[in-house]
Design a protein around this motif. Structure first.
Motif, short mmCIF file in Angstrom:
data_model
loop_
_atom_site.label_atom_id
_atom_site.label_comp_id
_atom_site.label_asym_id
_atom_site.label_seq_id
_atom_site.Cartn_x
_atom_site.Cartn_y
_atom_site.Cartn_z
N TRP A 52 18.44 -28.31 -21.12
CA TRP A 52 18.73 -29.16 -22.37
C TRP A 52 19.95 -28.97 -23.33
CZ3 TRP A 52 17.85 -27.74 -27.59
CH2 TRP A 52 18.42 -28.54 -28.65
N PRO A 54 21.75 -29.61 -26.88
CA PRO A 54 21.82 -29.67 -27.83
C PRO A 54 22.90 -31.60 -28.68
CG PRO A 54 22.99 -27.42 -28.58
CD PRO A 54 22.15 -28.09 -26.72
N PHE A 56 20.98 -34.02 -30.82
CA PHE A 56 20.86 -34.68 -32.25
C PHE A 56 22.30 -34.84 -33.57
CE2 PHE A 56 18.80 -34.88 -35.98
CZ PHE A 56 17.80 -35.64 -36.08
N LYS A 86 14.84 -24.10 -28.89
CA LYS A 86 14.99 -25.77 -28.60
C LYS A 86 13.80 -26.03 -29.83
CE LYS A 86 13.37 -29.00 -24.87
NZ LYS A 86 12.54 -29.33 -25.08
N ASP A 87 12.72 -25.15 -28.83
CA ASP A 87 11.66 -26.20 -29.98
C ASP A 87 11.53 -26.02 -31.54
OD1 ASP A 87 10.06 -25.93 -27.41
OD2 ASP A 87 9.05 -24.48 -27.90
N GLU A 89 15.63 -26.04 -32.89
CA GLU A 89 16.11 -27.39 -33.37
C GLU A 89 14.93 -28.56 -33.25
OE1 GLU A 89 19.78 -29.29 -33.48
OE2 GLU A 89 18.56 -27.21 -34.70
N GLU A 90 14.76 -29.46 -32.30
CA GLU A 90 13.72 -30.27 -31.99
C GLU A 90 12.45 -30.06 -33.22
OE1 GLU A 90 11.64 -30.34 -28.34
OE2 GLU A 90 13.82 -31.62 -28.05
N ASN A 93 14.69 -31.03 -36.56
CA ASN A 93 15.48 -33.06 -36.20
C ASN A 93 14.74 -33.28 -36.96
OD1 ASN A 93 17.00 -32.01 -32.61
ND2 ASN A 93 18.05 -31.50 -34.88
N ARG A 94 13.33 -33.11 -36.19
CA ARG A 94 11.78 -34.46 -36.38
C ARG A 94 12.01 -34.40 -38.39
NH1 ARG A 94 9.16 -31.48 -32.61
NH2 ARG A 94 8.12 -30.49 -33.95
N HIS A 98 19.12 -28.91 -38.53
CA HIS A 98 19.10 -28.36 -37.27
C HIS A 98 18.87 -26.69 -37.72
CE1 HIS A 98 21.56 -30.76 -36.00
NE2 HIS A 98 21.99 -31.71 -36.59
N CYS A 199 16.02 -23.84 -41.06
CA CYS A 199 16.06 -25.22 -40.65
C CYS A 199 17.05 -25.22 -42.35
CB CYS A 199 15.57 -26.24 -40.56
SG CYS A 199 13.96 -26.16 -39.25
#
Length: 204
Positions: A52, A54, A56, A86-87, A89-90, A93-94, A98, A199
């Motif tokens: 994966w 990053p 976004f 990753k989790d 950051e995602e 992102n939602r 970041h 975040c």
């Protein structure tokens, strides 16, 4: 003929302006000062998380900080729990955010005392590097595309000797809350092991 040369000069001047300004404080939208000026290259891939990468980009800033988020210097911060990079950051992102990367020591200390809740390792927003393998913080990228070459001049941190960051197996960094040595000395990680996450969301 004269008209042709006037048009040619005009086109050349416009091209020069475009080339000169390209990449200068580019954001996904809003006033994201410093975001995406040095984006993470697609060659940065997390081997232990399915390769994966990053990529976004935030497309809108926060009009105000959401409930539970804390505001400082036109940004909103939130501790997002215990996750792999990753989790984390995602999740960020939602929320148009970041994984957090401090820009200077003042910001780090404020987040450390007002947002972080546990004396343990926290993932930072730094990922991969421009040299393939390096312990020089200025070589690193950030999820937000901020320029670590400039940030390092103010942050003045180092990486534990021999703990190289690379673009595949060890692309992430951690810092330890309320620890006088590990606060300013980062340690590399494979990104897969869960650590605490903060975040950072820019305000509009």
């Amino acid at each position: 003929m004269l008209l042709f040369f006037v048009l040619l000069i005009g086109v050349t001047s416009a091209a020069n302006v475009i080339c000169t300004d390209y990449g200068k404080d580019i954001g996904g939208g809003g006033d994201f000062k410093g975001y995406y000026v040095r984006p993470v290259p697609t060659t940065c891939r997390f081997r232990h998380l399915g390769n994966w990468s990053p990529q976004f980009r935030i497309d809108q800033g926060q009009p105000q900080c959401k409930g539970g988020w804390k505001e400082w210097n036109k940004k909103c911060y939130f501790e997002a729990g215990h996750k792999n990079w990753k989790d984390g950051e995602e999740f960020c992102n939602r929320n148009q955010a970041h994984n957090w990367q401090p820009n200077d020591r003042e910001e780090y200390k404020w987040v450390e005392q007002n947002v972080m809740r546990h004396n343990t390792w926290y993932y930072l927003g730094t990922v991969c590097n421009s040299k393939g393998q390096s312990t020089n913080v200025a070589d690193f990228y950030t999820a937000s595309g901020e320029d670590m070459r400039k940030i390092q001049q103010k942050l003045n941190v180092k990486v534990h000797p021999g703990r190289n960051v690379n673009n595949h197996s060890m692309p992430c960094m951690v810092s330890y809350r309320n620890h006088n040595e590990w606060r300013w000395k980062y340690h590399h990680m494979n990104c897969k092991d869960p650590q605490r996450i903060v975040c950072e969301a820019p305000m509009a």
